[in-house]
Scaffold this active site. Structure first.
Site, PDB file in Angstrom:
ATOM      1  N   GLY A   1       0.822  -1.277   0.022  1.00 63.62           N
ATOM      2  CA  GLY A   1      -0.139   0.041   0.098  1.00 63.62           C
ATOM      3  C   GLY A   1       0.815   1.199   0.162  1.00 63.62           C
ATOM      4  N   ARG A   2       0.225   2.423  -0.179  1.00 63.68           N
ATOM      5  CA  ARG A   2       0.961   3.575  -0.253  1.00 63.68           C
ATOM      6  C   ARG A   2       1.656   3.840   1.052  1.00 63.68           C
ATOM      7  NH1 ARG A   2      -4.530   5.706  -2.730  1.00 63.68           N
ATOM      8  NH2 ARG A   2      -5.125   4.439  -1.116  1.00 63.68           N
TER       9      ARG A   2
ATOM     10  N   THR B   1      -3.899   2.362  10.491  1.00 60.90           N
ATOM     11  CA  THR B   1      -5.202   2.173   9.715  1.00 60.90           C
ATOM     12  C   THR B   1      -6.401   3.082  10.458  1.00 60.90           C
ATOM     13  OG1 THR B   1      -4.439   0.007   9.127  1.00 60.90           O
ATOM     14  CG2 THR B   1      -6.776   0.396   8.864  1.00 60.90           C
TER      15      THR B   1
ATOM     16  N   HIS C   1      -8.760  14.796   1.340  1.00 57.32           N
ATOM     17  CA  HIS C   1      -7.992  13.674   1.168  1.00 57.32           C
ATOM     18  C   HIS C   1      -7.859  13.396  -0.181  1.00 57.32           C
ATOM     19  CE1 HIS C   1      -7.943  13.557   5.762  1.00 57.32           C
ATOM     20  NE2 HIS C   1      -6.882  12.643   5.409  1.00 57.32           N
TER      21      HIS C   1
ATOM     22  N   LYS D   1      -9.518   7.046  -0.490  1.00 54.54           N
ATOM     23  CA  LYS D   1      -9.649   6.990   0.966  1.00 54.54           C
ATOM     24  C   LYS D   1     -11.072   6.436   1.256  1.00 54.54           C
ATOM     25  CE  LYS D   1      -9.263   9.359   5.253  1.00 54.54           C
ATOM     26  NZ  LYS D   1      -8.400   8.307   5.921  1.00 54.54           N
TER      27      LYS D   1
HETATM   28  P1  NAP Z   1      -3.510   1.549   0.333  1.00 53.56           P
HETATM   29  O1  NAP Z   1      -2.639   2.164  -0.478  1.00 53.56           O
HETATM   30  O2  NAP Z   1      -5.108   1.120  -0.268  1.00 53.56           O
HETATM   31  O3  NAP Z   1      -2.921   0.454   1.149  1.00 53.56           O
HETATM   32  C1  NAP Z   1      -3.764  -0.702   1.935  1.00 53.56           C
HETATM   33  C2  NAP Z   1      -2.971  -2.052   1.709  1.00 53.56           C
HETATM   34  O4  NAP Z   1      -3.590  -2.883   2.573  1.00 53.56           O
HETATM   35  C3  NAP Z   1      -3.119  -2.637  -0.022  1.00 53.56           C
HETATM   36  O5  NAP Z   1      -1.720  -2.951  -0.054  1.00 53.56           O
HETATM   37  C4  NAP Z   1      -3.969  -3.740   0.326  1.00 53.56           C
HETATM   38  O6  NAP Z   1      -3.931  -4.826  -0.675  1.00 53.56           O
HETATM   39  C5  NAP Z   1      -3.646  -4.014   1.783  1.00 53.56           C
HETATM   40  N1  NAP Z   1      -4.689  -5.092   2.440  1.00 53.56           N
HETATM   41  C6  NAP Z   1      -6.018  -5.125   2.228  1.00 53.56           C
HETATM   42  N2  NAP Z   1      -6.579  -5.986   2.993  1.00 53.56           N
HETATM   43  C7  NAP Z   1      -5.613  -6.737   3.360  1.00 53.56           C
HETATM   44  C8  NAP Z   1      -5.449  -8.083   4.072  1.00 53.56           C
HETATM   45  N3  NAP Z   1      -6.496  -8.673   4.260  1.00 53.56           N
HETATM   46  N4  NAP Z   1      -4.150  -8.373   4.389  1.00 53.56           N
HETATM   47  C9  NAP Z   1      -3.227  -7.705   4.150  1.00 53.56           C
HETATM   48  N5  NAP Z   1      -3.111  -6.528   3.378  1.00 53.56           N
HETATM   49  C10 NAP Z   1      -4.486  -5.992   2.974  1.00 53.56           C
HETATM   50  O7  NAP Z   1      -3.994   2.552   1.436  1.00 53.56           O
HETATM   51  P2  NAP Z   1      -3.194   3.519   2.257  1.00 53.56           P
HETATM   52  O8  NAP Z   1      -3.215   5.010   1.790  1.00 53.56           O
HETATM   53  O9  NAP Z   1      -1.629   3.006   2.451  1.00 53.56           O
HETATM   54  O10 NAP Z   1      -3.608   3.677   3.685  1.00 53.56           O
HETATM   55  C11 NAP Z   1      -3.925   2.471   4.727  1.00 53.56           C
HETATM   56  C12 NAP Z   1      -4.500   2.881   5.846  1.00 53.56           C
HETATM   57  O11 NAP Z   1      -3.660   3.998   6.692  1.00 53.56           O
HETATM   58  C13 NAP Z   1      -5.827   3.643   5.666  1.00 53.56           C
HETATM   59  O12 NAP Z   1      -6.716   3.248   6.597  1.00 53.56           O
HETATM   60  C14 NAP Z   1      -5.554   5.066   5.597  1.00 53.56           C
HETATM   61  O13 NAP Z   1      -6.697   6.005   6.248  1.00 53.56           O
HETATM   62  C15 NAP Z   1      -4.515   4.997   6.956  1.00 53.56           C
HETATM   63  N6  NAP Z   1      -3.741   6.073   7.002  1.00 53.56           N
HETATM   64  C16 NAP Z   1      -3.275   6.622   8.052  1.00 53.56           C
HETATM   65  C17 NAP Z   1      -2.448   7.532   8.369  1.00 53.56           C
HETATM   66  C18 NAP Z   1      -1.754   8.030   9.652  1.00 53.56           C
HETATM   67  O14 NAP Z   1      -0.945   8.945   9.747  1.00 53.56           O
HETATM   68  N7  NAP Z   1      -2.358   7.121  10.698  1.00 53.56           N
HETATM   69  C19 NAP Z   1      -1.905   8.301   7.128  1.00 53.56           C
HETATM   70  C20 NAP Z   1      -2.278   7.977   5.949  1.00 53.56           C
HETATM   71  C21 NAP Z   1      -3.238   6.832   5.658  1.00 53.56           C
HETATM   72  P3  NAP Z   1      -4.415  -4.541  -1.818  1.00 53.56           P
HETATM   73  O15 NAP Z   1      -3.214  -3.759  -2.687  1.00 53.56           O
HETATM   74  O16 NAP Z   1      -4.356  -6.022  -2.770  1.00 53.56           O
HETATM   75  O17 NAP Z   1      -5.703  -3.857  -2.169  1.00 53.56           O
END
Ligand code: NAP
Length: 266
Positions: free
Chosen positions: A13-14, A100, A155, A159
């Site tokens: 993921g990102r 998350t 965002h 998201k």
């Molecule tokens: P993203 O790019 O969609 O990445 C999520 C990753 O999780 C994807 O690679 C996805 O796989 C994987 N995933 C989904 N289901 C899974 C499972 N059952 N087992 C293992 N991996 C799984 O999202 P992101 O932008 O990186 O954000 C991830 C989370 O962090 C979100 O909830 C976002 O709101 C949060 N976030 C938090 C902050 C903070 O500062 N706390 C900052 C930014 C984002 P696929 O590619 O196969 O779908």
């Protein structure tokens, strides 16, 4: 400080990609495995973009925890998966650091009780950016003096949850010091549903989702003849990683669930 063994969930993921880089670049952190929903049994190094990162990929969390000894699980997945991962990690005495967002109050309560029962640290941080934590703290300070406040959170369009975890956390922090008030005209009516955004304890939250954005939030206070705007912008996902690092170090030394990085930084 001894070596901290880390598992990352969501490495493709990102956020996950940045977390892999951060863990690899930190001398006293060691990446021991990753949890993904694809590439089971392969090495992460076999996946494009992870050359040289020779750690196993697991789909099954139970198998991962039984085969790999770890201190910390960093979860950067989706709300449903992140909740299951956090619970399983606590049950297996592995400390979760969760970025998350989108957990329900009920889930947070349950995880808090589980961390307490197991006497094991857990950090759930809706925002890892230090600047965003300061934005929330400054908003809490201002809410004592300004009852009227609206949030615009902006965002990227991929998201999943709205409003953002950061916006929710900001309203919770402001609620503690803000005198309750129903804002706007007492007879205000929406001619189109949703026009005034979400209403949280009388504070309105507007969620913008557009490609090109990363994570941004503006907290606007209004009073007679003046407004105060507090704004934070994350322009890339590396902006979150110093916070993730602090949380991984801190979670080793606490025995309860901490919700929000504002409880960690002074
Ligand atoms: P993203 O790019 O969609 O990445 C999520 C990753 O999780 C994807 O690679 C996805 O796989 C994987 N995933 C989904 N289901 C899974 C499972 N059952 N087992 C293992 N991996 C799984 O999202 P992101 O932008 O990186 O954000 C991830 C989370 O962090 C979100 O909830 C976002 O709101 C949060 N976030 C938090 C902050 C903070 O500062 N706390 C900052 C930014 C984002 P696929 O590619 O196969 O779908």
């Amino acid at each position: 400080m001894g070596t901290i063994k880390v598992i990352i969930a969501g490495p493709r993921g990102r956020m996950g990609k940045e977390a892999v880089k951060m863990v690899q670049a930190t001398e006293h952190f060691q990446l021991v495995a990753v949890l993904d929903r694809k590439y089971d049994g392969q090495l992460l190094s076999e996946i494009e973009g992870f050359q040289g990162v020779d750690v196993p990929v697991y789909i099954d969390i139970d198998q991962c925890f039984s085969e790999k000894q770890a201190d910390v699980l960093i979860d950067l997945t989706t709300p449903e998966t992140g909740y299951v991962h956090t619970k399983k990690a606590l049950e297996n005495n592995i400390r979760p650091v969760v970025g998350t967002t989108g957990f329900t109050d009920e889930q947070l309560k349950e995880l808090t009780a589980l961390a307490e029962e197991k006497e094991i640290g857990c950090i759930i941080a809706p925002n890892f950016a230090i600047g965003a934590i300061l934005m929330m703290k400054f908003s809490e300070m201002a809410a004592k003096y300004f009852q009227d406040v609206e949030i615009i959170e902006l965002h990227h369009d991929q998201k999943l949850d709205a409003p953002s975890g950061t916006a929710l956390k900001t309203t919770q922090m402001m609620s503690q010091v803000r005198e309750a008030k129903k804002q706007g005209h007492p007879e205000e009516k929406e001619t189109i549903s949703g026009a005034r955004g979400a209403n949280i304890d009388g504070m309105h939250v507007h969620s913008v989702r557009l490609p090109g954005l990363i994570a941004h939030q503006q907290v606007i206070f209004g009073a007679d003849g003046q407004t105060l705007t507090i704004r934070h912008d994350s322009y890339n996902r590396a902006s979150f990683m110093s916070g993730v690092k602090v949380c991984v170090e801190t979670v080793m030394n606490v025995k309860t669930l901490i919700y929000g990085m504002e409880h960690i930084i002074d």
